[in-house]
Design a protein around this motif. Structure first.
Motif, PDB file in Angstrom:
ATOM      1  N   THR A  82       0.619  -1.284  -0.024  1.00 48.40           N
ATOM      2  CA  THR A  82       0.071   0.189   0.003  1.00 48.40           C
ATOM      3  C   THR A  82       0.780   1.235   0.126  1.00 48.40           C
ATOM      4  O   THR A  82       2.221   1.093  -0.161  1.00 48.40           O
ATOM      5  N   ASN A  83       0.253   2.328  -0.011  1.00 50.98           N
ATOM      6  CA  ASN A  83       1.001   3.696  -0.396  1.00 50.98           C
ATOM      7  C   ASN A  83       1.848   4.048   1.028  1.00 50.98           C
ATOM      8  O   ASN A  83       0.982   4.576   2.152  1.00 50.98           O
ATOM      9  N   PRO A  84       3.045   4.046   1.023  1.00 54.76           N
ATOM     10  CA  PRO A  84       3.947   4.077   2.284  1.00 54.76           C
ATOM     11  C   PRO A  84       3.569   5.853   2.848  1.00 54.76           C
ATOM     12  O   PRO A  84       3.769   5.915   3.789  1.00 54.76           O
ATOM     13  N   ILE A  85       3.466   6.713   1.877  1.00 59.65           N
ATOM     14  CA  ILE A  85       3.872   7.839   2.052  1.00 59.65           C
ATOM     15  C   ILE A  85       2.312   8.356   3.003  1.00 59.65           C
ATOM     16  O   ILE A  85       2.192   9.029   3.985  1.00 59.65           O
ATOM     17  N   GLU A  86       1.260   7.776   2.328  1.00 61.60           N
ATOM     18  CA  GLU A  86      -0.164   8.195   3.112  1.00 61.60           C
ATOM     19  C   GLU A  86       0.068   7.494   4.632  1.00 61.60           C
ATOM     20  O   GLU A  86      -0.359   7.864   5.542  1.00 61.60           O
ATOM     21  N   ALA A  87       0.684   6.244   4.689  1.00 60.73           N
ATOM     22  CA  ALA A  87       0.529   5.453   5.999  1.00 60.73           C
ATOM     23  C   ALA A  87       1.551   6.313   6.921  1.00 60.73           C
ATOM     24  O   ALA A  87       1.400   6.441   7.938  1.00 60.73           O
ATOM     25  N   ALA A  88       2.589   6.951   6.349  1.00 63.36           N
ATOM     26  CA  ALA A  88       3.581   7.600   7.234  1.00 63.36           C
ATOM     27  C   ALA A  88       3.010   8.684   7.838  1.00 63.36           C
ATOM     28  O   ALA A  88       2.987   9.197   8.952  1.00 63.36           O
ATOM     29  N   THR A  89       2.301   9.605   6.852  1.00 61.97           N
ATOM     30  CA  THR A  89       1.534  10.867   7.186  1.00 61.97           C
ATOM     31  C   THR A  89       0.686  10.314   8.237  1.00 61.97           C
ATOM     32  O   THR A  89       0.560  11.264   9.256  1.00 61.97           O
ATOM     33  N   SER A  90      -0.322   9.444   8.207  1.00 59.95           N
ATOM     34  CA  SER A  90      -1.494   9.320   9.002  1.00 59.95           C
ATOM     35  C   SER A  90      -0.867   8.681  10.277  1.00 59.95           C
ATOM     36  O   SER A  90      -1.352   9.248  11.490  1.00 59.95           O
ATOM     37  N   ALA A  91       0.255   8.097  10.419  1.00 56.15           N
ATOM     38  CA  ALA A  91       0.923   7.536  11.824  1.00 56.15           C
ATOM     39  C   ALA A  91       1.463   8.527  12.313  1.00 56.15           C
ATOM     40  O   ALA A  91       1.504   8.686  13.498  1.00 56.15           O
ATOM     41  N   GLY A  92       2.303   9.522  11.560  1.00 60.08           N
ATOM     42  CA  GLY A  92       2.879  10.506  12.208  1.00 60.08           C
ATOM     43  C   GLY A  92       2.162  11.579  12.859  1.00 60.08           C
ATOM     44  O   GLY A  92       2.192  11.879  14.037  1.00 60.08           O
ATOM     45  N   ALA A  93       0.727  11.750  12.056  1.00 64.00           N
ATOM     46  CA  ALA A  93      -0.131  12.613  12.751  1.00 64.00           C
ATOM     47  C   ALA A  93      -0.891  12.113  14.177  1.00 64.00           C
ATOM     48  O   ALA A  93      -1.152  12.724  15.072  1.00 64.00           O
ATOM     49  N   GLY A  94      -1.340  10.832  13.734  1.00 62.11           N
ATOM     50  CA  GLY A  94      -1.831  10.059  15.112  1.00 62.11           C
ATOM     51  C   GLY A  94      -0.794   9.959  16.217  1.00 62.11           C
ATOM     52  O   GLY A  94      -1.176  10.405  17.362  1.00 62.11           O
ATOM     53  N   SER A  95       0.656   9.890  15.700  1.00 58.30           N
ATOM     54  CA  SER A  95       1.708   9.929  16.992  1.00 58.30           C
ATOM     55  C   SER A  95       1.750  11.196  17.751  1.00 58.30           C
ATOM     56  O   SER A  95       1.887  11.294  18.897  1.00 58.30           O
ATOM     57  N   VAL A  96       1.673  12.416  16.848  1.00 59.46           N
ATOM     58  CA  VAL A  96       1.593  13.652  17.514  1.00 59.46           C
ATOM     59  C   VAL A  96       0.376  13.768  18.480  1.00 59.46           C
ATOM     60  O   VAL A  96       0.793  14.382  19.583  1.00 59.46           O
TER      61      VAL A  96
END
Length: 154
Positions: A82-96
């Motif tokens: 799947t799209n790693p950019i989308e995954a990283a973006t959503s996980a990063g936002a969730g982490s913050v």
């Protein structure tokens, strides 16, 4: 993928803190997958990445936690195709968001519980759940937007 924020705080993590972070990260990922994803098949890749990031983020600050969580999500997405950019973006936002929740919970429960470690564990659990839910919702919104774009282009 949830990363349980530091239970012991500071620059180093104890073995018990790392183990607790792994358990909290993996468990919350399973709970959120089962609760919010409904009939979708359980992603063992997501669970394993959540366990690893939960362990790896112990004793780290918000920047390292967010970077580790986003990197783990990108790796998991790559493995799943799947799209790693989308995954990283959503996980990063969730982490913050999750890290902010951890701080609020830990600080507000410390005087009530009168035990710093217990209040930090409560904060870590709240943060992991928040991170998972926020990440899940962002992922679902991105998927919905893709579906709508694909439908309108056909």
């Amino acid at each position: 993928m949830a990363a349980a924020p530091s239970i012991a705080g500071g620059a180093t993590a104890t073995l018990a803190g790392v183990a607790a972070g792994a358990a909290i990260g993996g468990t919350t990922n399973v709970i959120v997958q089962r609760t919010l994803d409904g009939k979708q098949e359980m992603s063992t890749v997501d669970v394993l990445v959540a366990i690893a990031t939960g362990a790896a983020t112990q004793g780290r600050g918000i920047v390292a936690t967010t970077a580790t969580t986003a990197s783990g999500a990108a790796l998991g997405a790559t493995i799943k195709g799947t799209n790693p950019i989308e995954a990283a973006t959503s996980a990063g936002a969730g982490s913050v968001v999750g890290t902010g929740v951890a701080n609020m919970i830990s600080k507000s429960t410390a005087p009530l519980i009168n035990n710093v470690l217990t209040s930090e564990i409560a904060g870590s659990i709240g943060a992991a759940l928040t991170t998972e839910v926020v990440t899940n919702r962002i992922d679902k919104n991105l998927a919905t937007e893709k579906d709508e774009t694909t439908t309108s282009n056909n």
